[in-house]
Write an enzyme that holds these catalytic residues in place. Structure first.
Site, PDB file in Angstrom:
ATOM      1  N   HIS A 162       7.234 -41.044  -0.928  1.00 11.66           N
ATOM      2  CA  HIS A 162       7.167 -40.456   0.410  1.00 11.66           C
ATOM      3  C   HIS A 162       7.078 -41.537   1.477  1.00 11.66           C
ATOM      4  O   HIS A 162       6.916 -42.727   1.168  1.00 11.66           O
ATOM      5  CB  HIS A 162       5.988 -39.477   0.513  1.00 11.66           C
ATOM      6  CG  HIS A 162       4.628 -40.093   0.307  1.00 11.66           C
ATOM      7  ND1 HIS A 162       3.969 -40.802   1.281  1.00 11.66           N
ATOM      8  CD2 HIS A 162       3.805 -40.082  -0.778  1.00 11.66           C
ATOM      9  CE1 HIS A 162       2.795 -41.202   0.814  1.00 11.66           C
ATOM     10  NE2 HIS A 162       2.671 -40.784  -0.429  1.00 11.66           N
ATOM     11  N   CYS A 178       1.179 -42.236  -5.905  1.00  6.46           N
ATOM     12  CA  CYS A 178       2.475 -42.049  -5.255  1.00  6.46           C
ATOM     13  C   CYS A 178       3.033 -43.399  -4.818  1.00  6.46           C
ATOM     14  O   CYS A 178       2.324 -44.404  -4.790  1.00  6.46           O
ATOM     15  CB  CYS A 178       2.333 -41.150  -4.031  1.00  6.46           C
ATOM     16  SG  CYS A 178       2.035 -39.420  -4.441  1.00  6.46           S
TER      17      CYS A 178
END
Lengths: 207, 160
Positions: A162, A178
């Protein structure tokens, strides 16, 4: 999938907030050799300037020589080096600087991108709500959202690739597993990568 | 000749005054500057009791996100924001970026807007404006542009 390190807390966490626990950032000066973690909080709503979002040096997006057996179009992440590669023909790759999971939150495996989302929503993790009770429990996607401009969901995991509103965290061990890129880079990757893309996450480059 | 000059000067003066008043009129419609001193507060038409309770809280920046943000606020009642009555007729809430809650007050203004913040002037930087309210929800916007850009428009939905 081979999980290298995954804490019990990780297992309990939900996908919606997993990537944004209290973050840690390495000392930039020390990063080139041996990344060292230090604590930094998420900054919901913070909107970095264009200058802040412009990476320089090795973490700037660039075409590099990249020897691999993976097919063009594959994403390869080298966690230890803080790089994400998008494999190109002729032993080349587009290399992006990334922020990765802090110690205890790093992992490895072979997965696929199963979903893409523009301006993903963000839910502050419970410990952040505890520290900042006035925060909204849900923030719709948009500029200033800690999830950044784009998200690519990694199938079979709670992890995502992201964007971020904290460009200074690129190159550091910051997340809960992440992979974060500056918004310009995650948008570039998003536009190049379809759902179904193979992603190979490694701790370090194969020698 | 001298009389003609006087007439011209008077005309210029009047035109300047008219232009200045026109600009002032335009400016009166501009949003309140959060860095300013605020405006004198008048008694609020909204009672503090309307804010007391347990609320699901969510936020958005784009108006198109409001409907689903309301739905998300409703789903946040498992982790509600609790507003209690203050000792002095206000409500116990947090200011932006303050870890500890304090008593805040509803403040009316001559424009008809209602603000929530520390006692005193209305529409100061620490305030939030209550832009909509019903028995089961209220919506606030931060007066400070910085707070507003960071936290967006916040929707509070009452938890049963």
């Amino acid at each position: 999938m081979r999980i290298v390190k995954l804490s019990f807390m990780c297992l309990l966490a939900t996908a919606t907030w997993f990537c944004h626990g209290a973050s840690a950032v390495a000392d930039p000066a020390a990063n080139a050799d041996a990344p060292v973690d230090m604590q930094i909080d998420d900054q919901p709503g913070y909107q970095p300037s264009a200058e802040e979002e412009q990476l320089a040096g090795p973490f700037e997006r660039q075409i590099v020589f990249f020897r691999t057996t993976e097919a063009p179009g594959t994403i390869v992440v080298h966690t230890a080096d803080r790089y994400l590669y998008l494999v190109q023909p002729n032993s080349r790759a587009i290399r992006y600087g990334i922020g990765v999971g802090r110690d205890g939150f790093q992992w490895a495996g072979i997965k696929k991108i199963i979903q893409k989302q523009e301006w993903p929503d963000w839910r502050p993790p419970p410990e952040m709500i505890q520290r900042q009770p006035y925060l909204p429990r849900f923030m719709a996607g948009g500029p200033g959202n800690p999830m950044g401009a784009r998200a690519l969901y990694i199938g079979g995991t709670v992890y995502r690739i992201h964007g971020t509103n904290q460009p200074q965290t690129i190159g550091h061990a910051v997340s809960s597993g992440c992979f974060r890129l500056v918004n310009a880079d995650v948008t570039d990757l998003y536009d190049r990568v379809p759902v179904g893309t193979k992603i190979v996450v490694k701790q370090a480059a194969d020698l | 000749m001298r009389s003609l000059n006087k007439t011209r000067r008077l005309s210029v003066f009047l035109a300047s005054a008219l232009f200045a008043s026109f600009l002032a009129g335009c400016n009166a419609n501009q949003p309140i500057d959060a860095g300013a001193q605020g405006v004198p507060s008048v008694p609020s038409k909204i009672s503090a009791e309307k804010l007391i309770g347990r609320w699901g809280v969510a936020a958005y920046h784009r108006d198109s996100d409001r409907p689903r943000t309301e739905g998300e606020a409703r789903r946040q009642c498992s982790n509600p924001y609790v507003i209690k009555a203050g000792a002095n007729g206000g409500v116990i809430m947090h200011l932006a970026d303050q870890a500890d809650p304090q008593e805040l007050f509803l403040k009316g203004s001559s424009s008809g807007s209602t603000y929530l913040g520390p006692a005193g002037m209305a529409a100061v930087a620490a305030d939030r404006e209550i832009v909509a309210i019903s028995d089961n929800s209220f919506t606030i916007k931060w007066v400070s542009p910085d707070n507003s850009s960071r936290y967006g428009t916040m929707v509070y939905i009452r938890c049963s």
